[in-house]
Design an enzyme around this catalytic site. Structure first.
Site, PDB file in Angstrom:
ATOM      1  CD  GLU A 178     -21.765-103.694  40.712  1.00 16.15           C
ATOM      2  OE1 GLU A 178     -21.104-104.326  41.567  1.00 16.15           O
ATOM      3  OE2 GLU A 178     -22.928-104.015  40.400  1.00 16.15           O
ATOM      4  CG  HIS A 181     -21.219-103.856  46.319  1.00 22.61           C
ATOM      5  ND1 HIS A 181     -21.978-104.221  47.420  1.00 22.61           N
ATOM      6  CD2 HIS A 181     -22.007-104.059  45.230  1.00 22.61           C
ATOM      7  CE1 HIS A 181     -23.165-104.628  47.013  1.00 22.61           C
ATOM      8  NE2 HIS A 181     -23.216-104.529  45.700  1.00 22.61           N
TER       9      HIS A 181
END
Length: 338
Positions: A178, A181
């Site tokens: 995450e 990203h």
């Protein structure tokens, strides 16, 4: 005295320029029969579009993939903050308190991953930017196994994920993904792609005012452009994520365990070509391509660096567990001894 030969006749001067003679006298700007008022704006627009495209090309760190981003970091961060506030309201009844063991663990592991992302940015200064805002970690009570991130460093973890994540190394694989990203600005890339597709869809109306061509274009653009690029972004986040986990001294090999567990616990997944994410088999196979280098980071300095860090992690887990016992004792009136 007037001359009789010119009686009844008046002199007429020819016009300086008139009709076709006026057009012939000036320079011609036609191009293969196309008037200047058509081809000059077309050339100018084309040149502007080409300049805009190449001036907004950026490189993804580590993978070196070229991609087009039209949004600014400030715009992405503002939108991320707005969405974060909306989600806090949407899930307010299911957000775990900061003292909950799951929230404490996510915060602790996430903080180490966030620090690793700053080291990664320093190592890749030309292609990486890190938002200055501190990371927020929100754990939501849900049966869904998922985690996601918003621009400006807002990470959400749904508790259904803990069916597949059994230790901090495995949690670090998810949080590393995450965080990657955000490091890659995948949200900005996705927004920019959406803007471009919308512009082309509107231009279709100039060719076909009925809207049929535009209606066909949108699903085709999704299938042939948006979905493949989404899968590329997911693979990039997997790749960079294992390096962030390794830099933070979490075992990068745990990433394969997580996705293998998800594969074993998932039934009826859609075909990869119509999905935003690669299949579990694709992702598990890809980890083998990067794992040797990631493990080298984890074992750097003969393993001494991470050995010391992991000893600190063990102490942090002990102190966190001790704090939980203390709070529970105070809550229910039990005795608590040192």
């Amino acid at each position: 005295m007037s001359n009789p030969r010119f009686a009844g006749k008046s002199k007429k001067r020819p016009p300086l320029l008139s009709g076709s003679s006026a057009r012939r006298s000036g320079p011609s700007f036609t191009f293969r029969g196309i008037p200047a008022y058509i081809w000059m704006p077309a050339v100018g627009l084309t040149g502007s579009m080409i300049y805009s495209y190449f001036s907004h090309l950026e490189e993804v760190p580590l993978t070196k993939r070229k991609r087009w981003i039209a949004t600014s970091e400030e715009m992405e961060q503002m939108l991320g903050d707005e969405e974060y506030k909306k989600l806090l309201i949407q899930f307010r009844g299911n957000i775990l308190p900061a003292q909950h063991p799951a929230a404490v663990t996510v915060e602790r592991v996430g903080s180490r991953i966030a620090n690793a992302s700053r080291i990664f940015a320093a190592q890749n200064p030309k292609s990486t930017t890190i938002a200055s805002a501190p990371y927020t970690y929100t754990v939501i009570r849900s049966d869904q196994a998922n985690a996601f991130v918003l621009p400006n460093n807002h990470v959400f973890v749904l508790t259904g994920l803990f069916k597949y994540v059994k230790d901090e190394d495995e949690l670090a694989a998810v949080l590393g993904h995450e965080t990657a990203h955000n490091v890659c600005r995948h949200a900005g890339e996705r927004m920019s792609s959406g803007i471009l597709i919308s512009v082309f869809a509107r231009l279709m109306y100039l060719v076909d005012p009925s809207g049929i061509l535009s209606a066909l274009f949108m699903p085709a653009a999704g299938l042939l452009h948006s979905l493949p690029h989404s899968r590329i972004a997911e693979v990039e986040a997997d790749q960079i994520g294992v390096f962030l986990a390794a830099e933070a001294c979490y075992d990068p090999r745990a990433a394969k365990r997580v996705f293998q567990a998800m594969k074993d616990g998932t039934r009826g997944a859609p075909p990869e070509f119509i999905s935003t994410h690669p299949s579990h088999d694709t992702r598990i196979a890809k980890f083998d391509d990067w794992m040797k280098d990631a493990v080298a980071v984890y074992d750097s300095d003969g393993g001494m660096r991470c050995q010391q860090v992991r000893e600190e992690m063990a102490k942090e887990r002990y102190m966190a567990a001790k704090g939980i016992v203390r709070r529970e004792s105070e809550r229910y009136g039990y005795g608590y001894g040192t």
